[in-house]
Write a protein that holds these residues in place. Structure first.
Motif, short mmCIF file in Angstrom:
data_model
loop_
_atom_site.label_atom_id
_atom_site.label_comp_id
_atom_site.label_asym_id
_atom_site.label_seq_id
_atom_site.Cartn_x
_atom_site.Cartn_y
_atom_site.Cartn_z
N ARG A 170 15.00 9.28 14.09
CA ARG A 170 14.00 9.57 15.13
C ARG A 170 12.62 9.68 14.51
O ARG A 170 12.47 10.12 13.38
N ALA A 171 11.63 9.31 15.29
CA ALA A 171 10.27 9.28 14.78
C ALA A 171 9.75 10.67 14.44
O ALA A 171 9.88 11.60 15.23
N LEU A 172 9.16 10.79 13.26
CA LEU A 172 8.44 12.00 12.87
C LEU A 172 6.97 11.86 13.24
O LEU A 172 6.35 12.79 13.73
N TYR A 173 6.42 10.67 13.00
CA TYR A 173 5.00 10.44 13.32
C TYR A 173 4.68 8.95 13.26
O TYR A 173 5.31 8.19 12.52
N PHE A 174 3.70 8.56 14.06
CA PHE A 174 3.14 7.21 14.05
C PHE A 174 1.68 7.33 13.64
O PHE A 174 0.99 8.25 14.08
N SER A 175 1.19 6.40 12.86
CA SER A 175 -0.21 6.46 12.47
C SER A 175 -0.76 5.09 12.11
O SER A 175 -0.03 4.20 11.68
N ARG A 176 -2.07 4.97 12.31
CA ARG A 176 -2.77 3.77 11.83
C ARG A 176 -3.05 3.87 10.33
O ARG A 176 -3.34 2.87 9.69
N ARG A 177 -2.96 5.07 9.80
CA ARG A 177 -3.07 5.27 8.37
C ARG A 177 -1.77 4.84 7.68
O ARG A 177 -0.72 4.72 8.32
N THR A 178 -1.84 4.65 6.38
CA THR A 178 -0.64 4.35 5.62
C THR A 178 0.12 5.65 5.39
O THR A 178 -0.39 6.57 4.74
N ILE A 179 1.29 5.76 5.98
CA ILE A 179 2.11 6.96 5.80
C ILE A 179 3.51 6.55 5.37
O ILE A 179 4.01 5.52 5.80
N PRO A 180 4.16 7.32 4.49
CA PRO A 180 3.63 8.53 3.85
C PRO A 180 2.66 8.18 2.72
O PRO A 180 2.60 7.04 2.26
N TYR A 181 1.93 9.21 2.27
CA TYR A 181 1.05 9.05 1.12
C TYR A 181 1.89 9.17 -0.14
O TYR A 181 2.62 10.14 -0.34
N LEU A 182 1.83 8.16 -0.98
CA LEU A 182 2.63 8.16 -2.21
C LEU A 182 1.82 8.82 -3.32
O LEU A 182 0.98 8.17 -3.96
N ARG A 183 2.06 10.08 -3.53
CA ARG A 183 1.25 10.83 -4.48
C ARG A 183 1.27 10.23 -5.89
O ARG A 183 0.25 10.14 -6.56
N GLU A 184 2.45 9.82 -6.33
CA GLU A 184 2.56 9.32 -7.70
C GLU A 184 2.29 7.83 -7.83
O GLU A 184 2.21 7.32 -8.94
N ALA A 185 2.16 7.15 -6.68
CA ALA A 185 1.93 5.70 -6.75
C ALA A 185 0.69 5.27 -5.99
O ALA A 185 0.44 4.08 -5.82
N ALA A 186 -0.10 6.24 -5.53
CA ALA A 186 -1.25 5.92 -4.68
C ALA A 186 -2.26 5.00 -5.35
O ALA A 186 -2.93 4.21 -4.67
N ASN A 187 -2.40 5.09 -6.65
CA ASN A 187 -3.38 4.27 -7.37
C ASN A 187 -2.78 2.98 -7.95
O ASN A 187 -3.47 2.24 -8.64
N ARG A 188 -1.53 2.75 -7.66
CA ARG A 188 -0.89 1.54 -8.16
C ARG A 188 -1.21 0.35 -7.25
O ARG A 188 -1.59 0.53 -6.09
N PRO A 189 -1.02 -0.86 -7.72
CA PRO A 189 -1.22 -2.04 -6.85
C PRO A 189 -0.30 -1.97 -5.63
O PRO A 189 0.79 -1.38 -5.69
N VAL A 190 -0.73 -2.61 -4.55
CA VAL A 190 0.04 -2.57 -3.30
C VAL A 190 1.48 -3.05 -3.48
O VAL A 190 2.40 -2.44 -2.92
N PRO A 191 1.75 -4.12 -4.22
CA PRO A 191 3.15 -4.53 -4.39
C PRO A 191 4.03 -3.42 -4.97
O PRO A 191 5.19 -3.27 -4.57
N GLU A 192 3.47 -2.63 -5.87
CA GLU A 192 4.24 -1.54 -6.46
C GLU A 192 4.46 -0.42 -5.45
O GLU A 192 5.50 0.24 -5.46
N GLN A 193 3.49 -0.20 -4.57
CA GLN A 193 3.66 0.81 -3.53
C GLN A 193 4.76 0.39 -2.55
O GLN A 193 5.59 1.20 -2.14
#
Length: 249
Positions: A149-172
């Motif tokens: 079941r849905a927890l949340y919908f957003s136009r933002r990228t969710i969830p925020y990947l704390r340990e991978a946020a600065n990695r290239p998109v393919p890695e995320q």
């Protein structure tokens, strides 16, 4: 839900900032709205298909291939428009199908409809594979709980990947199964009629996502994961893209 009556309702407006008259745009010789209806007719779960519109031009065209219900012109969302139809027609549930997806897969409609057997409301999502979609605010993301079941919908990228946020998109994308929300909704009739009576919620107003009104008011949304990516017609140039896909099929 084979013993219940499920309406497939397609909201259709003539006015469009980017593509006026879009429902009547010809795609390989047929109006866009007809293409959508024909895909819906292949779904096994729908008892009847209805085009809901406030425009007589759309109604005249659609009456040639399905039932049409004229609605008020002042509805703030597609859900409000289909709720007007659900109030008039006896049914147990409604599936709201986007009127700009001429290639909507019938099995996706059936899967969303089937989820209503155990849920008040349902929708669909698919894994994000296109790198450009991850940070695109026009691509809505959804996160779900262990029960689907849905927890949340957003136009933002969710969830925020704390340990991978600065990695290239393919890695995320490799680090987490991000889900893209598909704009198809199933409602039990009484849920839909209750939902549209709630005022626009703060989160809905902030994100401009009507499904957040359901979450803010305690209506659970089952999210079915499907192997399908929506191919919508948003701009005139999208017509040629869809026609090319039709030719390959």
């Amino acid at each position: 839900m084979s013993r219940v009556k499920i309406l497939g309702v397609i909201p259709a407006r003539f006015a469009s900032t980017r593509f006026p008259g879009k429902p009547l745009a010809l795609i390989a010789g047929k109006p866009l709205i007809q293409r959508v209806v024909e895909q819906c007719q292949q779904a096994k779960s729908l008892s009847e298909i209805v085009v809901a519109t406030d425009d007589e031009r759309i109604a005249t065209a659609a009456r040639k291939f399905c039932r049409v219900e004229m609605t008020r012109a002042d509805h703030p969302s597609g859900s409000d428009r289909i709720a007007e139809v659900a109030e008039r027609i006896s049914c147990d549930a409604v599936v709201n199908i986007q009127g700009d997806e001429p290639l909507i897969a019938p099995n996706v409609i059936d899967t969303v409809a089937g989820a209503l057997a155990q849920n008040e409301m349902s929708t669909a999502a698919t894994p994000i594979k296109n790198l450009a979609e991850l940070d695109n605010p026009n691509v809505v993301k959804v996160v779900v709980n262990a029960a689907g079941r849905a927890l949340y919908f957003s136009r933002r990228t969710i969830p925020y990947l704390r340990e991978a946020a600065n990695r290239p998109v393919p890695e995320q994308l490799a680090a987490f199964p991000f889900l893209k929300h598909l704009g198809i909704y199933g409602y039990r009739r009484e849920t839909l009629l209750r939902l549209v009576k709630f005022p626009v919620s703060p989160l809905e107003n902030a994100e401009k996502l009507e499904q957040l009104r359901a979450l803010e008011n305690g209506v659970g949304i089952a999210v079915v994961k499907v192997d399908y990516d929506s191919i919508g017609v948003d701009m005139p140039e999208d017509v040629a893209r869809v026609e090319k896909i039709l030719k390959t099929k």
